[in-house]
Design a protein around this motif. Structure first.
Motif, mmCIF file in Angstrom:
data_model
loop_
_atom_site.group_PDB
_atom_site.id
_atom_site.type_symbol
_atom_site.label_atom_id
_atom_site.label_comp_id
_atom_site.label_asym_id
_atom_site.label_seq_id
_atom_site.Cartn_x
_atom_site.Cartn_y
_atom_site.Cartn_z
ATOM 1 N N UNK A 33 0.827 -1.205 0.000
ATOM 2 C CA UNK A 33 0.000 0.000 0.000
ATOM 3 C C UNK A 33 0.863 1.257 0.000
ATOM 4 N N UNK A 34 1.957 1.232 0.751
ATOM 5 C CA UNK A 34 2.863 2.381 0.737
ATOM 6 C C UNK A 34 3.456 2.592 -0.654
ATOM 7 N N UNK A 35 3.843 1.515 -1.299
ATOM 8 C CA UNK A 35 4.380 1.626 -2.659
ATOM 9 C C UNK A 35 3.353 2.234 -3.609
ATOM 10 N N UNK A 36 2.099 1.829 -3.469
ATOM 11 C CA UNK A 36 1.042 2.372 -4.326
ATOM 12 C C UNK A 36 0.837 3.858 -4.047
ATOM 13 N N UNK A 37 0.937 4.259 -2.785
ATOM 14 C CA UNK A 37 0.822 5.687 -2.445
ATOM 15 C C UNK A 37 1.917 6.493 -3.136
ATOM 16 N N UNK A 38 3.124 5.948 -3.161
ATOM 17 C CA UNK A 38 4.227 6.637 -3.835
ATOM 18 C C UNK A 38 3.955 6.766 -5.331
ATOM 19 N N UNK A 39 3.429 5.710 -5.938
ATOM 20 C CA UNK A 39 3.085 5.772 -7.368
ATOM 21 C C UNK A 39 2.019 6.835 -7.625
ATOM 22 N N UNK A 40 0.964 6.835 -6.809
ATOM 23 C CA UNK A 40 -0.108 7.817 -6.981
ATOM 24 C C UNK A 40 0.409 9.244 -6.808
ATOM 25 N N UNK A 41 1.270 9.438 -5.822
ATOM 26 C CA UNK A 41 1.859 10.757 -5.599
ATOM 27 C C UNK A 41 2.583 11.220 -6.858
ATOM 28 N N UNK A 42 3.393 10.332 -7.429
ATOM 29 C CA UNK A 42 4.151 10.691 -8.625
ATOM 30 C C UNK A 42 3.249 10.901 -9.836
ATOM 31 N N UNK A 56 -4.496 14.909 -4.122
ATOM 32 C CA UNK A 56 -4.024 13.532 -4.216
ATOM 33 C C UNK A 56 -2.690 13.385 -3.484
ATOM 34 N N UNK A 57 -1.790 14.319 -3.696
ATOM 35 C CA UNK A 57 -0.479 14.210 -3.066
ATOM 36 C C UNK A 57 -0.560 14.322 -1.549
ATOM 37 N N UNK A 58 -1.387 15.199 -1.036
ATOM 38 C CA UNK A 58 -1.552 15.304 0.417
ATOM 39 C C UNK A 58 -2.144 14.022 0.988
ATOM 40 N N UNK A 59 -3.141 13.485 0.292
ATOM 41 C CA UNK A 59 -3.773 12.241 0.742
ATOM 42 C C UNK A 59 -2.748 11.111 0.757
ATOM 43 N N UNK A 60 -1.962 11.012 -0.302
ATOM 44 C CA UNK A 60 -0.940 9.961 -0.388
ATOM 45 C C UNK A 60 0.070 10.080 0.748
ATOM 46 N N UNK A 61 0.534 11.283 1.005
ATOM 47 C CA UNK A 61 1.512 11.503 2.068
ATOM 48 C C UNK A 61 0.919 11.110 3.427
ATOM 49 N N UNK A 62 -0.327 11.505 3.672
ATOM 50 C CA UNK A 62 -0.977 11.186 4.943
ATOM 51 C C UNK A 62 -1.149 9.682 5.128
ATOM 52 N N UNK A 63 -1.649 9.008 4.111
ATOM 53 C CA UNK A 63 -1.872 7.563 4.202
ATOM 54 C C UNK A 63 -0.540 6.836 4.335
ATOM 55 N N UNK A 64 0.466 7.213 3.549
ATOM 56 C CA UNK A 64 1.791 6.584 3.627
ATOM 57 C C UNK A 64 2.347 6.708 5.042
ATOM 58 N N UNK A 65 2.221 7.903 5.625
ATOM 59 C CA UNK A 65 2.740 8.148 6.970
ATOM 60 C C UNK A 65 1.996 7.319 8.013
ATOM 61 N N UNK A 66 0.679 7.248 7.905
ATOM 62 C CA UNK A 66 -0.097 6.427 8.849
ATOM 63 C C UNK A 66 0.271 4.958 8.741
ATOM 64 N N UNK A 67 0.467 4.485 7.536
ATOM 65 C CA UNK A 67 0.885 3.092 7.342
ATOM 66 C C UNK A 67 2.278 2.854 7.927
ATOM 67 N N UNK A 68 3.157 3.820 7.772
ATOM 68 C CA UNK A 68 4.506 3.711 8.334
ATOM 69 C C UNK A 68 4.442 3.584 9.858
ATOM 70 N N UNK A 69 3.573 4.368 10.472
ATOM 71 C CA UNK A 69 3.422 4.339 11.921
ATOM 72 C C UNK A 69 2.835 3.012 12.401
ATOM 73 N N UNK A 70 2.019 2.378 11.585
ATOM 74 C CA UNK A 70 1.463 1.059 11.926
ATOM 75 C C UNK A 70 2.546 -0.007 11.985
ATOM 76 N N UNK A 71 3.592 0.171 11.191
ATOM 77 C CA UNK A 71 4.643 -0.835 11.094
ATOM 78 C C UNK A 71 5.622 -0.830 12.247
ATOM 79 N N UNK A 72 5.585 0.206 13.028
ATOM 80 C CA UNK A 72 6.545 0.309 14.145
ATOM 81 C C UNK A 72 6.050 -0.382 15.397
#
Length: 72
Positions: A33-42, A56-72
């Motif tokens: 999902x993080x990889x897809x967010x990066x693709x959408x951002x680009x 779209x870019x703000x949404x992607x950044x927010x979702x990517x960051x939330x997913x990153x926080x889930x992984x910790x």
């Protein structure tokens, strides 16, 4: 084609291409999902509509960051 039809079609194509079970043991959903967010951002950079690009870019950044926080 509506969203649900497009989603099903893409899923079926992906399932054939990847040939792996659709479960958490075989797919790192958070990472994918993080990889897809990066693709959408680009891809958003290519939009002619500046407001939509930024949304779209703000949404992607927010979702990517939330997913990153889930992984910790």
């Amino acid at each position: 084609m509506g969203f649900d039809d497009a989603r099903r079609k893409k899923f079926q194509i992906g399932a054939k291409e990847h040939g792996q079970p659709w479960d958490a043991a075989h797919i790192d959903a958070r990472c994918e999902m993080q990889d897809e967010c990066l693709d959408l951002f680009n891809y958003a950079e290519l939009l002619g509509d500046e407001v939509m690009k930024v949304r779209v870019q703000l949404w992607c950044r927010d979702v990517w960051t939330e997913l990153e926080e889930l992984g910790d």
